[in-house]
Design a protein around this motif. Structure first.
Motif, short mmCIF file in Angstrom:
data_model
loop_
_atom_site.label_atom_id
_atom_site.label_comp_id
_atom_site.label_asym_id
_atom_site.label_seq_id
_atom_site.Cartn_x
_atom_site.Cartn_y
_atom_site.Cartn_z
N LEU A 1 0.87 -1.14 -0.02
CA LEU A 1 0.18 0.00 0.05
C LEU A 1 0.84 1.36 0.02
N ARG A 2 0.45 2.34 -0.58
CA ARG A 2 1.24 3.45 -0.80
C ARG A 2 0.37 4.72 -1.08
N ASP A 3 0.71 5.81 -0.41
CA ASP A 3 -0.08 6.84 -0.75
C ASP A 3 -1.68 6.92 -0.78
N LEU A 4 -2.00 6.21 0.41
CA LEU A 4 -3.30 5.63 0.43
C LEU A 4 -4.07 6.49 1.73
N SER A 5 -5.14 7.12 1.28
CA SER A 5 -5.95 7.84 2.45
C SER A 5 -7.24 7.35 2.16
N PHE A 6 -8.01 6.65 3.36
CA PHE A 6 -9.27 6.11 3.30
C PHE A 6 -9.83 6.46 4.52
N ASP A 7 -11.09 7.12 4.48
CA ASP A 7 -12.18 7.59 5.52
C ASP A 7 -13.26 6.62 5.86
N ARG A 39 4.85 2.44 6.96
CA ARG A 39 4.80 4.10 7.33
C ARG A 39 3.33 4.42 7.32
N GLY A 40 3.18 5.87 7.89
CA GLY A 40 1.91 6.46 7.62
C GLY A 40 1.11 6.01 9.00
N LYS A 41 -0.04 6.51 9.33
CA LYS A 41 -0.74 6.22 10.18
C LYS A 41 -2.19 6.11 10.02
N VAL A 42 -2.80 5.20 11.18
CA VAL A 42 -4.19 4.93 11.21
C VAL A 42 -4.80 5.59 12.31
N GLY A 161 -1.81 -0.95 -5.00
CA GLY A 161 -1.46 -0.17 -3.64
C GLY A 161 -2.17 1.20 -3.14
N SER A 162 -2.98 1.52 -4.26
CA SER A 162 -3.56 3.12 -3.80
C SER A 162 -5.17 3.16 -4.44
N ILE A 163 -5.79 3.78 -3.65
CA ILE A 163 -7.11 4.10 -3.97
C ILE A 163 -7.28 4.92 -5.16
N ILE A 164 -7.83 4.49 -6.32
CA ILE A 164 -7.60 5.27 -7.54
C ILE A 164 -8.89 5.97 -7.68
N THR A 165 -10.24 5.40 -7.22
CA THR A 165 -11.44 6.02 -7.79
C THR A 165 -12.23 5.84 -6.67
N LYS A 166 -12.96 6.80 -6.13
CA LYS A 166 -13.92 6.75 -5.01
C LYS A 166 -15.21 7.12 -5.64
#
Length: 167
Positions: A1-7, A39-42, A161-166
Motif C-alpha cells: 500500500l502507498r499514498d493511500l487515504s481512506f475514511d 509508514r503512515g498512520k491509522v 496499492g492505492s485507492i484510485i477511484t472513490k
C-alpha cells in the motif's frame, strides 16, 4: 500500500474492490490493527471496537455445535451439528451473526459473498443492512461487483496499492 487515504464513515457500508494482490486484505488488517504498516498512520477514535469477518469463516468457530455458537432457534437437526457441516451460506450467516452479537462498532469483512448463491447473498445483504441501520459500520473487500453495487454506500477501487477511484 502507498499514498493511500481512506475514511470510514459511521453507519455506512464502504466497499473496497480490486484485483488479486492489490492490497485489499492488507488494508483491512491494517485498519483492524492486526498488521502494522511500515509508514503512515491509522487514526481511530478511542474506544472503537472493531471485529473481523474473515474470508475463511470456519476460523470464527471454536464451538462444537451450531447451538453453542448462538442461542437462536435452529432446526433440530442443525443445532447439534458442527458449524463446519452447514452449507456455505448458513455458515457465513452464522459467522456474521456471531460477529454482530459481540457488538462491534465496525466490522471488517473479507470477501463475505464468496461461494454464495443468489439466495444466500440476499440473506447476507439483509443481515449486513440490519446491522448498519442503527449506526453499525462495515468496511468490506470483495471481488463481487454486483454485491458491492447492491449493498455499498461507497465503492473504492484499490489498484497497485492505492485507492484510485472513490464512488
Amino acid at each position: 500500500l502507498r499514498d493511500l487515504s481512506f475514511d470510514i464513515k459511521k453507519g455506512q457500508i464502504s466497499i473496497i474492490i480490486g484485483g488479486n494482490g492489490s492490497g485489499k486484505t492488507t488494508l483491512l488488517r491494517i485498519i483492524g490493527g492486526f498488521l502494522k504498516q511500515a509508514r503512515g498512520k491509522v487514526v481511530k477514535e478511542k474506544g472503537i471496537k472493531i471485529n473481523y469477518f474473515p474470508m475463511e469463516v470456519r476460523a470464527l468457530f471454536i464451538e462444537d455445535t451450531v447451538g453453542e455458537v448462538l442461542d437462536i432457534p435452529w432446526e433440530e437437526d442443525e443445532k447439534n451439528l458442527p458449524p463446519s457441516l452447514l452449507s456455505t451460506g448458513k455458515m457465513r450467516a452464522l459467522g456474521l451473526l456471531k460477529v454482530i452479537n459481540q457488538n462491534p462498532d465496525i466490522i471488517l469483512m473479507d470477501e463475505p459473498s464468496g461461494g454464495l448463491d443468489f439466495k444466500w447473498k440476499n440473506i447476507l445483504a439483509s443481515i449486513i443492512k440490519e446491522y448498519v441501520a442503527p449506526g453499525g459500520t462495515v468496511v468490506m473487500v470483495t471481488h463481487d461487483n454486483s454485491f458491492a453495487n447492491e449493498i455499498g454506500d461507497s465503492i473504492n477501487i484499490l489498484f497497485d496499492g492505492s485507492i484510485i477511484t472513490k464512488m
